[in-house]
Design an enzyme around this catalytic site. Structure first.
Site, mmCIF file in Angstrom:
data_model
loop_
_atom_site.group_PDB
_atom_site.id
_atom_site.type_symbol
_atom_site.label_atom_id
_atom_site.label_comp_id
_atom_site.label_asym_id
_atom_site.label_seq_id
_atom_site.Cartn_x
_atom_site.Cartn_y
_atom_site.Cartn_z
ATOM 1 N N HIS A 128 0.853 -1.193 0.000
ATOM 2 C CA HIS A 128 0.000 0.000 0.000
ATOM 3 C C HIS A 128 0.886 1.240 0.000
ATOM 4 O O HIS A 128 1.698 1.436 0.922
ATOM 5 C CB HIS A 128 -0.946 -0.030 1.209
ATOM 6 C CG HIS A 128 -2.003 -1.079 1.049
ATOM 7 N ND1 HIS A 128 -2.509 -1.814 2.095
ATOM 8 C CD2 HIS A 128 -2.637 -1.530 -0.081
ATOM 9 C CE1 HIS A 128 -3.422 -2.663 1.625
ATOM 10 N NE2 HIS A 128 -3.507 -2.508 0.311
ATOM 11 N N GLU A 131 1.774 3.595 2.994
ATOM 12 C CA GLU A 131 2.282 3.014 4.245
ATOM 13 C C GLU A 131 3.813 2.996 4.216
ATOM 14 O O GLU A 131 4.451 1.944 4.176
ATOM 15 C CB GLU A 131 1.667 1.625 4.448
ATOM 16 C CG GLU A 131 0.155 1.705 4.616
ATOM 17 C CD GLU A 131 -0.562 0.362 4.557
ATOM 18 O OE1 GLU A 131 0.108 -0.677 4.607
ATOM 19 O OE2 GLU A 131 -1.808 0.371 4.436
ATOM 20 N N ARG A 183 -3.129 4.909 -2.123
ATOM 21 C CA ARG A 183 -2.975 3.546 -1.584
ATOM 22 C C ARG A 183 -2.695 2.502 -2.671
ATOM 23 O O ARG A 183 -1.931 1.564 -2.479
ATOM 24 C CB ARG A 183 -4.282 3.188 -0.849
ATOM 25 C CG ARG A 183 -4.436 1.757 -0.414
ATOM 26 C CD ARG A 183 -5.808 1.576 0.212
ATOM 27 N NE ARG A 183 -6.193 0.191 0.321
ATOM 28 C CZ ARG A 183 -6.131 -0.523 1.436
ATOM 29 N NH1 ARG A 183 -5.675 0.016 2.541
ATOM 30 N NH2 ARG A 183 -6.527 -1.778 1.460
ATOM 31 N N ASN A 200 -3.456 -5.613 -2.752
ATOM 32 C CA ASN A 200 -3.757 -6.603 -1.710
ATOM 33 C C ASN A 200 -5.194 -7.127 -1.783
ATOM 34 O O ASN A 200 -5.710 -7.686 -0.814
ATOM 35 C CB ASN A 200 -3.479 -6.015 -0.323
ATOM 36 C CG ASN A 200 -3.164 -7.089 0.703
ATOM 37 O OD1 ASN A 200 -2.604 -8.130 0.360
ATOM 38 N ND2 ASN A 200 -3.559 -6.856 1.952
ATOM 39 N N ARG A 201 -5.845 -6.929 -2.929
ATOM 40 C CA ARG A 201 -7.160 -7.539 -3.195
ATOM 41 C C ARG A 201 -7.149 -8.252 -4.539
ATOM 42 O O ARG A 201 -8.178 -8.703 -4.998
ATOM 43 C CB ARG A 201 -8.269 -6.467 -3.229
ATOM 44 C CG ARG A 201 -8.409 -5.632 -1.978
ATOM 45 C CD ARG A 201 -8.987 -6.432 -0.809
ATOM 46 N NE ARG A 201 -9.200 -5.586 0.358
ATOM 47 C CZ ARG A 201 -8.252 -5.252 1.231
ATOM 48 N NH1 ARG A 201 -7.010 -5.715 1.063
ATOM 49 N NH2 ARG A 201 -8.518 -4.469 2.273
ATOM 50 N N SER A 252 0.421 -0.943 7.793
ATOM 51 C CA SER A 252 0.298 -0.039 8.946
ATOM 52 C C SER A 252 -1.110 0.578 8.904
ATOM 53 O O SER A 252 -1.736 0.617 7.848
ATOM 54 C CB SER A 252 1.386 1.044 8.889
ATOM 55 O OG SER A 252 1.106 1.993 7.883
ATOM 56 N N GLU A 327 0.575 -5.368 11.266
ATOM 57 C CA GLU A 327 0.170 -3.959 11.119
ATOM 58 C C GLU A 327 1.033 -3.157 12.079
ATOM 59 O O GLU A 327 0.874 -3.248 13.298
ATOM 60 C CB GLU A 327 -1.312 -3.794 11.462
ATOM 61 C CG GLU A 327 -2.250 -4.274 10.375
ATOM 62 C CD GLU A 327 -2.663 -3.162 9.400
ATOM 63 O OE1 GLU A 327 -2.327 -1.984 9.645
ATOM 64 O OE2 GLU A 327 -3.312 -3.479 8.397
#
Ligand SMILES: [Zn+2]
Length: 425
Positions: A128, A131, A183, A200-201, A252, A327
């Site tokens: 992301h 982050e 992101r 991340n999807r 995070s 995280e």
């Protein structure tokens, strides 16, 4: 051309070549502990480490949409190149100590060229874009395992590491120059005015349940692995799948260590093992500075279902026995804590990550039932050694097994039962 001039020209060319080699060794070291590095600086740091340490290799995994290289660093103390370098150094020291080379011990069998089971820890950061701290922490792990390798020798002799510090370079660069809160990645979506997919999807594990509106921050993409960044990650994961022991995805800033599943509130069969691993990390951080991490499954802790994530894919499809999401903390400071916080957060996280790596090794030893030891800086499997000695004693009286005998016996597979595929050095 007169002979003297020829000689001079030849000499000059020679000088230029050696200077170029020398320059390569002098790659400046970017400061990973006190600032957020840009993509170019990260690659320069990896290059610097490759030139400096014989146990470091760099792999280019692929290119992002905007043609930036995605790189992974492989840190493998037991690789042949490093063991040879150690052997050369030992011989050199022996000469300096005025002992003859014949008295130095012969090279002992190492596990490098032999089956090594699941011995690899895979860490990824920067999926992301906003982050930033995840990239800094991944770089801190690299720093600890290379520049501070003597402090972490116990870990290095047992485990091999593959670290991708920046999995989404286009999005990351965009947060520096345009939008700090970006992101996703930066590939435009066909027939849509929106740009970017949430990497991340985008993995092919319950992908269909993810968010399908392209305007959303968590857009799953038009199909599984539609993005060059996720394809690059998938390819290295598949290539390494037989050697992967523990996968850690850095994000995070929820201060939690989570395990699969993300797509469902159900728990996997081995959830107790995963929780034990996560608790090891949490307790280590707690004892270091008192920070409290929450532990639980992704769907339960986040209170929502997350489909198509890398950690579910690694655990559910690649079948890596231990996979977690960490995280990182920066709740009070947002996604990009000030540069002064990089070093403390990096060190604190390293305490937890190092403990989790040790625990992962204990939970899933590469050769269960066989005790390991270190001799002359190399790994031995004691049970193999003693069985071989017994076997040789029956045929040869008072004669220790030779190096070749030891190697061929190990290769035959009678003595070491290989649980997984061959090593992918
Ligand atoms: Zn994240």
């Amino acid at each position: 051309m007169p002979v003297s001039l020829k000689r001079r020209t030849k000499k000059r060319t020679k000088k230029t070549v050696s200077y170029a080699k020398f320059q390569k060794l002098l790659v400046a070291r970017p400061d990973v502990l006190h600032g957020y590095l840009r993509h170019d600086d990260i690659n320069r740091y990896l290059e610097y480490l490759k030139n400096r340490y014989s146990f470091v290799q760099i792999h280019v995994l692929g290119m992002s949409h905007e043609r930036r290289q995605l790189k992974a660093i492989e840190i493998d103390w037991n690789c042949e190149k490093n063991l040879e370098a150690i052997e050369r150094e030992r011989a050199r020291r022996a000469l300096l100590n005025r002992t003859t080379l014949t008295t130095t011990p012969l090279p002992q069998p190492s596990v490098c060229t032999e089956p090594r089971g699941r011995n690899t820890v895979f860490i990824e950061g920067g999926t992301h874009a906003r982050e930033w701290i995840t990239v800094a922490v991944a770089l801190n792990c690299i720093y600890q395992l290379t520049e501070k390798h003597m402090r972490n020798y116990e870990l290095l002799r047992k485990l091999r590491f593959i670290i991708v510090p920046l999995a989404n370079p286009d999005g990351y660069e965009y947060t520096f120059v345009k939008s700090r809160r970006w992101r996703k990645n930066r590939r435009p979506i066909k027939h849509s005015r929106h740009i970017g997919t949430d990497c991340n999807r985008n993995y092919d594990f319950h992908w269909e349940d993810g968010p399908s509106k392209s305007g959303r921050n968590t857009f799953k993409g038009v199909k599984p692995f539609s993005e060059p960044e996720t394809r690059a990650m998938r390819n290295i994961l598949l290539k390494q799948k037989d050697s992967l022991l523990f996968f850690l995805s850095l994000h995070s800033y929820a201060e939690s260590i989570m395990y699969p599943w993300g797509y469902s509130k159900d728990l996997p069969e081995s959830w107790q093992k995963l929780e034990k691993l996560a608790l090891a990390g949490r307790n280590a951080i707690k004892s270091y500075n008192g920070r409290h991490y929450r532990v639980g499954s992704i769907a339960k802790l986040t209170k929502r279902r997350i489909s198509g994530s890398i950690v579910d894919y690694v655990f559910g499809v690649i079948n890596v026995p231990l996979a977690l999401v960490m995280e990182l903390p920066s709740h009070a400071l947002g996604f990009q804590p000030p540069a002064e916080a990089i070093s403390p957060i990096g060190h604190e996280s390293w305490f937890g990550i190092r403990e989790m790596c040790k625990t992962a090794y204990d939970l899933e030893p590469p050769f269960p039932g066989l005790e390991e030891t270190v001799h002359n800086g190399k790994l031995f499997v004691n049970a193999v050694k003693s069985t071989l000695q017994q076997a040789t004693a029956t045929t040869t009286v008072n004669k220790p097994p030779t190096y070749n005998a030891l190697m061929s016996a190990m290769k035959s597979g009678d003595l070491v039962k290989q649980r997984h595929g061959p090593p992918k050095c």
